[in-house]
Design an enzyme around this catalytic site. Sequence first.
Site, PDB file in Angstrom:
ATOM      1  CE  LYS A 110      35.934  28.392  52.554  1.00 15.19           C
ATOM      2  NZ  LYS A 110      36.552  29.640  52.966  1.00 15.19           N
ATOM      3  CE  LYS A 189      32.381  33.152  40.439  1.00 13.85           C
ATOM      4  NZ  LYS A 189      33.593  33.408  40.712  1.00 13.85           N
ATOM      5  CE  LYS A 192      41.789  30.154  44.025  1.00 12.71           C
ATOM      6  NZ  LYS A 192      40.840  31.236  43.958  1.00 12.71           N
TER       7      LYS A 192
HETATM    8  P1  ADP Z   1      37.640  31.655  42.457  1.00 11.43           P
HETATM    9  O1  ADP Z   1      36.154  31.575  42.166  1.00 11.43           O
HETATM   10  O2  ADP Z   1      38.448  31.270  41.265  1.00 11.43           O
HETATM   11  O3  ADP Z   1      38.024  30.897  43.720  1.00 11.43           O
HETATM   12  P2  ADP Z   1      37.961  33.970  44.107  1.00 11.43           P
HETATM   13  O4  ADP Z   1      36.687  33.654  44.837  1.00 11.43           O
HETATM   14  O5  ADP Z   1      39.268  33.752  44.802  1.00 11.43           O
HETATM   15  O6  ADP Z   1      37.958  33.166  42.716  1.00 11.43           O
HETATM   16  O7  ADP Z   1      37.853  35.441  43.572  1.00 11.43           O
HETATM   17  C1  ADP Z   1      38.790  36.460  43.746  1.00 11.43           C
HETATM   18  C2  ADP Z   1      38.227  37.715  43.101  1.00 11.43           C
HETATM   19  O8  ADP Z   1      38.041  37.525  41.681  1.00 11.43           O
HETATM   20  C3  ADP Z   1      36.838  38.102  43.640  1.00 11.43           C
HETATM   21  O9  ADP Z   1      36.787  39.520  43.772  1.00 11.43           O
HETATM   22  C4  ADP Z   1      35.864  37.635  42.578  1.00 11.43           C
HETATM   23  O10 ADP Z   1      34.696  38.424  42.548  1.00 11.43           O
HETATM   24  C5  ADP Z   1      36.690  37.781  41.297  1.00 11.43           C
HETATM   25  N1  ADP Z   1      36.291  36.746  40.328  1.00 11.43           N
HETATM   26  C6  ADP Z   1      36.497  35.411  40.443  1.00 11.43           C
HETATM   27  N2  ADP Z   1      36.012  34.732  39.389  1.00 11.43           N
HETATM   28  C7  ADP Z   1      35.470  35.667  38.557  1.00 11.43           C
HETATM   29  C8  ADP Z   1      34.800  35.600  37.283  1.00 11.43           C
HETATM   30  N3  ADP Z   1      34.630  34.447  36.655  1.00 11.43           N
HETATM   31  N4  ADP Z   1      34.364  36.755  36.745  1.00 11.43           N
HETATM   32  C9  ADP Z   1      34.554  37.941  37.376  1.00 11.43           C
HETATM   33  N5  ADP Z   1      35.175  38.070  38.574  1.00 11.43           N
HETATM   34  C10 ADP Z   1      35.627  36.956  39.169  1.00 11.43           C
END
Ligand code: ADP
Length: 321
Positions: A110, A189, A192
């Site tokens: 970050k 992947k 957000k």
């Molecule tokens: P983002 O990447 O959208 O910010 P987060 O890091 O907040 O998502 O992830 C929240 C949860 O969702 C975590 O446990 C993460 O492993 C799961 N997750 C996020 N994106 C994916 C994905 N594309 N495929 C599988 N699991 C995911």
Amino acid sequence: MRTLTGITPSGSLHIGNYFGAMRPAIEAQAQGDCFYFIADYHSMTTVTNPAERRTHTRGIALDWLACGLDPQTSVFWRQSDVPEVCELTWMIGSLTPMGLLERAHSFKDKTAKGIPANFGLFAYPVLMAADILLYDTQRVPVGRDQKQHVEMTRDMAIKFNEAYGETLVVPEPVIRDEVAVVPGLDGQKMSKSYGNTIEIFGDEAVLRKKIMGIKMDSRTPAEPKPDADKNLAIQLLRLVAPAAVALDYENRLRAGGLGYGDLKKALFEHYWGYFTVARARRAELAANPDYVESVLRDGATRARAVASVVLKRARKASGLE
Ligand code: ADP
Ligand code: TRP
């Protein structure tokens, strides 16, 4: 076996979150003793708009309840409704070497991205450790990116126990490697941060447009496609359609004769159908904010009953009492 995990309210949830994190968490309820919370204190390190925090916190509560979190079986609460976690944060933080926190990937990533380094961002792993240790947690299911934080939590629990005697339960991370990474609209992947998401809930026209806008190659519909199994729409269809239906589309694509437009249309219909029940449930819950608030408050009461016992133990062990 107590399972605990936290969800930071920082945006709308997408189907990557659903298949990667929510569905396994909801299924784990069958084994009982699940503690799930909305990490609103954590959101303070990045979100500084109060209205935005309230909206996301409320949205995440609706999403989880609509998708099948059962507040009778699981304890579901808003982190800040049990502020005792801040007291444990201080106790643990006072035993945590600076060097350990300086090695945290999330802090390094970050700050490297130019996010100003504040105390909250630096102390985040201590707050996360307190989240886990305050509830005598044994298992912490998280994505790979959070593994280091759970390992740091173990170090902090061990340090506390060495300083003050056996007090805190040392947890194990449960890393969801078995859950395939859900690809986003661009094939990377779904995340957000990449702007390639399909939300679980949202406006039908917007979501249809997103799915119909998935880029495909320029082969004609008639052409056979030997690589049909790698097609992005097929991969997503496998998640939301019955296996036999997804296989049928895959075979038709491989043989030639199925146009990408028709395939994407089918993907949209199955995706929309998959969440129909949850969508109706979410609308019902959204119309009943008092009920949702009462679920979170009741969850906080149950969470606090556990937290106060552990905190008392830590206060006694450390000589505060
Ligand atoms: P983002 O990447 O959208 O910010 P987060 O890091 O907040 O998502 O992830 C929240 C949860 O969702 C975590 O446990 C993460 O492993 C799961 N997750 C996020 N994106 C994916 C994905 N594309 N495929 C599988 N699991 C995911
Ligand atoms: N930091 C986690 C994330 O960003 C959320 C979280 C906060 C958490 N406290 C936790 C996860 C405790 C597991 C256990 O995804």
